[in-house]
Design an enzyme around this catalytic site. Structure first.
Site, PDB file in Angstrom:
ATOM      1  N   ASN A   1       9.891   4.679 -15.205  1.00 53.83           N
ATOM      2  CA  ASN A   1      11.269   4.652 -15.690  1.00 53.83           C
ATOM      3  C   ASN A   1      11.883   6.044 -15.737  1.00 53.83           C
ATOM      4  O   ASN A   1      13.100   6.189 -15.664  1.00 53.83           O
ATOM      5  CB  ASN A   1      11.324   3.962 -17.054  1.00 53.83           C
ATOM      6  CG  ASN A   1      11.200   2.453 -16.889  1.00 53.83           C
ATOM      7  OD1 ASN A   1      10.964   1.965 -15.790  1.00 53.83           O
ATOM      8  ND2 ASN A   1      11.369   1.721 -17.975  1.00 53.83           N
TER       9      ASN A   1
ATOM     10  N   GLY B   1       0.832  -1.207   0.000  1.00 56.51           N
ATOM     11  CA  GLY B   1       0.000   0.000   0.000  1.00 56.51           C
ATOM     12  C   GLY B   1       0.861   1.248   0.000  1.00 56.51           C
ATOM     13  O   GLY B   1       1.006   1.923   1.022  1.00 56.51           O
TER      14      GLY B   1
ATOM     15  N   SER C   1       1.279   3.410  -3.428  1.00 56.66           N
ATOM     16  CA  SER C   1       0.746   4.364  -4.409  1.00 56.66           C
ATOM     17  C   SER C   1      -0.641   4.865  -4.023  1.00 56.66           C
ATOM     18  O   SER C   1      -1.453   4.141  -3.452  1.00 56.66           O
ATOM     19  CB  SER C   1       0.635   3.713  -5.788  1.00 56.66           C
ATOM     20  OG  SER C   1       1.902   3.450  -6.297  1.00 56.66           O
TER      21      SER C   1
ATOM     22  N   GLU D   1      12.980  -3.773  -3.928  1.00 58.57           N
ATOM     23  CA  GLU D   1      12.103  -3.954  -5.085  1.00 58.57           C
ATOM     24  C   GLU D   1      12.899  -3.769  -6.370  1.00 58.57           C
ATOM     25  O   GLU D   1      12.691  -4.472  -7.358  1.00 58.57           O
ATOM     26  CB  GLU D   1      10.953  -2.943  -5.037  1.00 58.57           C
ATOM     27  CG  GLU D   1      10.014  -3.085  -6.230  1.00 58.57           C
ATOM     28  CD  GLU D   1       8.884  -2.099  -6.212  1.00 58.57           C
ATOM     29  OE1 GLU D   1       9.010  -1.065  -5.517  1.00 58.57           O
ATOM     30  OE2 GLU D   1       7.867  -2.352  -6.894  1.00 58.57           O
TER      31      GLU D   1
END
Lengths: 385, 411, 411, 385
Positions: B393, B135, B137, B253
């Site tokens: 990106n 949780g 974004s 991540e």
């Protein structure tokens, strides 16, 4: 014929384009379009045919199927430059309709010197919608590549693939080969022996099908091009077909640019509208640069078709190549620069993204056009030294 | 000079042999139903059960979490997980479903959790008995994570959470969520606190709603908190340290953390994610046609396909080189490129595949005539999930420029 | 519907006929010496004389400055210069040497000059009797023009200038310089004033030093001012309005101003800049080899060459469409792309040419075996002059994003 | 042989690389290099041969020509992985020297099983510098493409083209064809009948020449590969040659990255170090990404040459392709991001820019390698279906 510096884009063309812009703003806004074609996100949606037939009747009332038909056959006889302007607006609004299919078929029929062709053009001018059935299973539309045969008595058998908006039109213009060469035949979609098999496709603003023909007898007056005459007609019409597809892509890409730029002006991240960041700003500029190149080549191609027939093929392939590349780039950036929301079904950008991917590959992608251009401009391989 | 020696430690050599031997006899049979392409695509309970059973088996055999301390359920080894990953991939093993747990929650808990938290949370996570979701974004906090608005208010029993999270993969299957909240509206980075929130979706203060992707698929969710209670023992690290904890999560991540995430090659059989790699392009090109010939005979497409094969191998060799200290300059330089290069490789590969297909790329995956089952146009759309999510990106390039090249911050 | 009519006015039709007729009989003979590739490359007096004589002849025939008011030496026409340019290009006429004068100084003087300045300066400029150079860039003010530090101090006779200008093309041939100075150090944009400075390079306060390009060529200069006097009647517009005047200059430099710059196709014969276009690639590819065959038979190179031919035609068609109001949305949208797209087209064309040449691209232009006289590797290096100068392409993209797309300013 | 996870980059390799870094920092800094090779900007400079022979003697003292020679022949017998590390440093410093030419020739000689080859390798280990003369006028180094002929008596006639650092070496390893096939011959640069004709080249850190051979008689003991054996030896050495070139490019590209990043950290425009702007920052990151891909493939290729001979060719072509692309991109951005100063002779970046352009095309550019890879990985055209 002289080459008009202004591409021959005259006042009538301007009026046609403006009228289209207004009509589609009112009746095919992004909100209306999304509600219409994206109501369901189920996979089964992919093989459905959803469109606004009331809007199509308005388009017919404005005579849009007649614009490209010669005046002598009841049409307006407008140049391809004017048609390009109209189709730009169709692409900008991503309208689901059989207009593009019908315009492409119009140019094929107009390249055929036969009573059947003249009759078909009169019908188109009166509102008949037509689609080309000229592609084989492998995706080729070269004259000799064809999975439909015609007997000497004009009986068709086989399958035509990748038929655009097949379920929106009344007539199919079918390519078939026989011992005497390639011919073109007008076949009613509900004629005996005709089965329209819907394809499941990604684009939500179109339908596509393959058409199975089993012992479909075509009477002589519906032969558009006699066996042996079809290939020449298709080749003559190809520059117009490519130009029309390029126009749809240029219009759609401009929508992608403007919509994404608007998002970049308003979406705030890191305390700034994201358009502040060059990683957003510069790709938007590159979208614009690619669109403008494609748009200039689009009108160049249309003008060449109208005024410089010898240059028509080269210019049209250049336009389709540049438009396909612009469509590809703009589609990718429209999703990426919208970020997460751009990746959702609810966001409008998905509709144009999918329409563009479809446009890119129809009648040859950018690389295909460049390979054909190379044969024209550099000589064929083995003949250049 | 003698031939250069292999640098694996005796422990690593033994471990590799163990992995090989176990995998030779214990890969799960191919299921009767279709497997998802990746953890983000898990849609049904039977898919989840199959994959969780596999992760649990691999965990029991010591192939998952082997570098974690044994007192928390790990294998107590050092620098061995990458060997297991390598062997899992070579064996074509299915992927592990608890991706958020393994890749993000576990290393964060190790670095920031209390002893009690580590003992309670890590073992069931590694064994896939408890699935995790993320949780972070929010609608207004995409690339700009520091703009998180979901608010946790202190009360007598602990905290009450109100807010709106989006892009929550696996939320409907999850037992836990790693949850980044604001606890002080007056401060930005220092006003955030990090929790592990139980996902009791019983209607009291917690609502999970699916988000539909542009492909028409589910897989992501919105999660709405409305006065949702969390006890204070589920807070990770101190109040106001949420940003620092989140950075640990993101570092892992992005593949740049100290703890290697257990992972595998993908799936099994025809649903294997490996078929979305560049090797799949070669097969596709042999079956599709261009100008009447196999697309694999078109020199321009050959050039483009080989370019993808090169990029794919470069990606794998980057992973290899990242473990060789003598051949890496900056410790974060290769790891922080992982997500950027992989997501763009997948996107460009899928785009090229659509080009190879020609007009058949118009076909949906439900069309029986679609080449390769229509997976490529579908994969191309899904690729934007990878180039956008987990820090777009554009943000990845900022991070690389700033953390590795020392350039001035763009924000 | 009738066939669409040509939209030229009667005045334009007559003017085009005049241009055609005059050019048919008055192109200069090819000189015995090598002509430079463009105005930036003029290196010798004989080159300059030849080109100035040509510009003067074209001016006398009404092909230069035809849209300028006749009282200042112009032709007094409207919207005709583009026709002359078109015909000059079609005839393969040499370029005009007074490029800074025609493209930048003249329109700026028209918009900001006094009546006396216009009467004094414009006619000799159009006739190439007086050559102009530009004094904008400084070592610390490249892309950031507002950072100009060259200072003009007020004194009894006018102004005294101290500072350092760079990238000054044609400085050693010039009679005049358009000169941007700071006159107030306390203000940035409002602290600048614009002058036309006489270039009396007699050693008193003015030093011109050549800069060597990476190709080893000259063509640019540094200009150093040391207490250099300028009278106040050579100030353009008001004190403190220098930034606004400079924007007029840059608008015209970028091709987006209201006054079209007289220009032509390039040079004559083999030295013609047109051979650096994509058509030159086709010729080159037929002569060079790849894998034992003409490079023009290599499908990947064919694809790349055709892409350049398409971009080249798109550039020309952009120029055409820019004059058709009905097909342009924003008046600056196409003109502001001019420099960006042209410079990148030239760069990519030259890079592709080097690729076509293969290992022969190692050869210098002085090597007798160099393909096409070695002009392509040379042109590739020089192309960076275009992508950097006159506002780097990074700045061009900012301008387009901000002025045309309305995005927030990046600075 | 097993495939070492660490590429086999061991401590000895590390020491060799560190030593090189330090030596070249001291004796071939950018300032020293510019002073040496860019003292003149006159066009005549292009055909000169400028290098630091004292530095070369230091390199010889460190045994750098011996590193790749087998221990049995007096060398250090290091793996290609160690050589790659050394050559990265050569590229990073853009050193003008015959080292790369000699290393390439070493791998060719090592692939020849002859007394002549063994003797030549012993000489190389002792400090002899050698360059390959194996390219024809059209730029091809394929075995059959050769403008030099050998008579049955071993007399050479013809011209070898694109010979690297020809004026820095003592011996040329010449490819010649005869009725019995391709052979390789060691020829002293000052032998009778040998004329070295300097090419004028763009790169300032190298020299290049074509070599005319007129009735050059080669004694039997200087035949490195007998006629018919040369093609196999060249093919066996090609992966090493490509890897060495890739190493030079990767090292040079890293210099370009670090130098440009340093400029972006310090150059201020618009009141910010320009690295703040994403239009500068993101291209720098893209340089890094391309370099890292090329660097990983470089060590992959070197390791494959040392440990997996079957994979050596594929890996080497991948490395050369990726390195050429990285070199091209980094060269362009290094000039562009430096702005005006980057376009001047006085700025150091021009030296690396020109060296990279030279490296890119030597022994096949990126596209050439990909075409050869396609034949290996997809099958030859016409054989793939």
């Amino acid at each position: 014929m002289t080459r008009p510096h202004d591409f021959g884009f005259d006042e009538t063309a301007q009026i046609l384009k403006d009228t289209a812009r207004r009509l589609l703003q009112d009746h095919c806004s992004p909100e209306q379009l999304h509600r219409l074609v994206a109501a369901s996100s189920e996979p089964a949606r992919a093989s459905e045919c959803v469109w606004d037939e009331a809007l199509w009747r308005r388009m017919l009332d404005l005579g849009w199927t007649a614009v490209a038909v010669p005046e002598a056959l009841g049409g307006f006889g407008m140049g391809l430059v004017a048609i390009a302007g109209l189709v730009e607006e169709i692409g900008r609004a991503a309208v689901p309709s059989p207009l593009i299919a019908t315009l492409c078929a119009t140019y094929v029929a107009a390249a055929c010197d036969s009573d059947g062709a003249r009759k078909l053009l009169r019908q188109i001018a009166s509102g008949l919608s037509v689609s080309l059935a000229i592609i084989d299973r492998r995706g080729s539309w070269e004259a000799g590549d064809c999975d439909v045969t015609a007997s000497d008595a004009g009986v068709l058998n086989g399958t035509a693939w990748f038929v655009q908006d097949a379920r929106k039109v009344g007539v199919l213009l079918v390519k078939a080969r026989s011992s005497r060469g390639v011919g073109l035949y007008a076949v009613d979609v509900d004629a005996a022996g005709v089965t329209i098999v819907p394809d499941a496709i990604v684009d939500l603003t179109r339908d596509q099908a393959h058409v199975e023909l089993r012992d479909v007898a075509v009477p002589a007056e519906r032969i558009i091009a006699l066996p042996g005459d079809g290939a020449r007609a298709l080749a003559a019409a190809e520059p117009a077909i490519l130009t029309i597809l390029a126009a749809d892509m240029v219009g759609a890409a401009e929508w992608q640019l403007q919509t994404t730029a608007e998002y970049a002006r308003t979406r705030v991240q890191f305390e700034r509208p994201i358009g502040f960041f060059q990683a957003v700003k510069h790709p938007l500029v590159d979208m614009m640069v690619k669109i403008d190149a494609a748009r200039s080549l689009l009108y160049d191609a249309a003008s060449a078709f109208d005024h410089e027939p010898d240059a028509a093929e080269v210019c049209a392939r250049m336009a389709k190549s540049a438009a396909s590349d612009a469509a590809s780039y703009c589609s990718g950036r429209s999703v990426q620069l919208h970020g997460g929301i751009g990746f959702t079904w609810e966001c409008f950008v998905q509709l144009w993204f999918k329409r563009q991917k479809h446009n890119e590959v129809l009648f040859g992608d950018a690389a295909h056009q460049r390979a054909r251009l190379a044969d024209r401009l550099l000589g064929r391989i083995g003949e250049t030294a | 000079m003698t031939e250069s020696a292999h640098s694996e430690s005796p422990e690593q050599v033994v471990y590799r042999a163990h992995c090989k031997a176990w995998l030779a006899g214990n890969l799960p049979p191919r299921p009767s139903f279709r497997l998802p392409l990746g953890p983000l695509e898990i849609a049904t309970e039977e898919q989840l059960e199959y994959l969780c059973a596999w992760q649990k088996a691999a965990y029991s055999a010591g192939l998952v979490g082997c570098d974690y301390p044994s007192e928390y359920g790990g294998g107590g080894l050092r620098d061995c997980q990458w060997i297991a990953n390598h062997e899992l991939k070579a064996a074509g093993a299915p992927f592990f479903p608890n991706i958020v747990g393994l890749g993000m929650a576990a290393p964060t808990i190790v670095h920031h959790g209390t002893e009690a938290q580590k003992r309670r949370l890590l073992r069931p996570l590694l064994a896939a008995e408890e699935i995790w979701c993320q949780g972070f974004s929010e609608p207004g906090a995409g690339s700009d994570l520091a703009n998180v608005q979901t608010f946790a208010e202190r009360d007598a029993e602990g905290w009450r959470v109100c807010g709106h999270k989006v892009w929550t993969t696996l939320a409907h299957f999850a037992t836990w969520m790693i949850l980044l909240c604001r606890t002080d509206r007056g401060r930005k980075h220092e006003g955030m606190t990090y929790f592990v929130a139980p996902m009791h979706a019983d209607g009291k203060g917690l609502t999970i709603r699916p988000l539909v992707k542009m492909t028409g698929e589910l897989g992501f969710n919105e999660v709405l908190f409305d006065d949702y209670p969390i006890t204070d023992d589920l807070r990770l690290d101190e109040v106001g340290r949420g940003w620092q904890v989140a950075m640990t999560t993101l570092l892992h991540e992005r593949g740049a953390g100290s703890l290697v995430t257990p992972s595998s090659g993908g799936g099994v059989g025809d649903d294997n994610a490996a078929t979305l790699g560049a090797a799949g392009l070669v097969e596709l090109a042999k079956r599709c046609h261009r100008a009447g010939k196999p697309a694999s005979d078109d020199p321009r497409l050959r050039d483009a396909i080989v370019e993808m094969l090169i990029r794919e191998r470069a990606f794998a060799q980057n992973e290899r080189r990242a473990t060789v200290r003598a051949l890496t300059d900056h410790p974060l330089r290769l790891p922080l490129q992982h997500k950027l290069t992989l997501s763009e490789l997948l996107q460009d590969t899928a785009r090229l595949a659509c080009e190879i297909e020609g007009v058949a790329a118009t076909l949906h995956q439900t069309d029986p005539h679609a080449p390769a089952g229509g997976r490529w146009p579908h994969a191309y759309m899904n690729s934007y999930g990878f180039t956008i999510a987990a820090g777009s990106n554009e943000v990845q390039r900022n991070i690389l420029g700033e953390r590795v090249l020392g350039l001035a911050k763009s924000k």
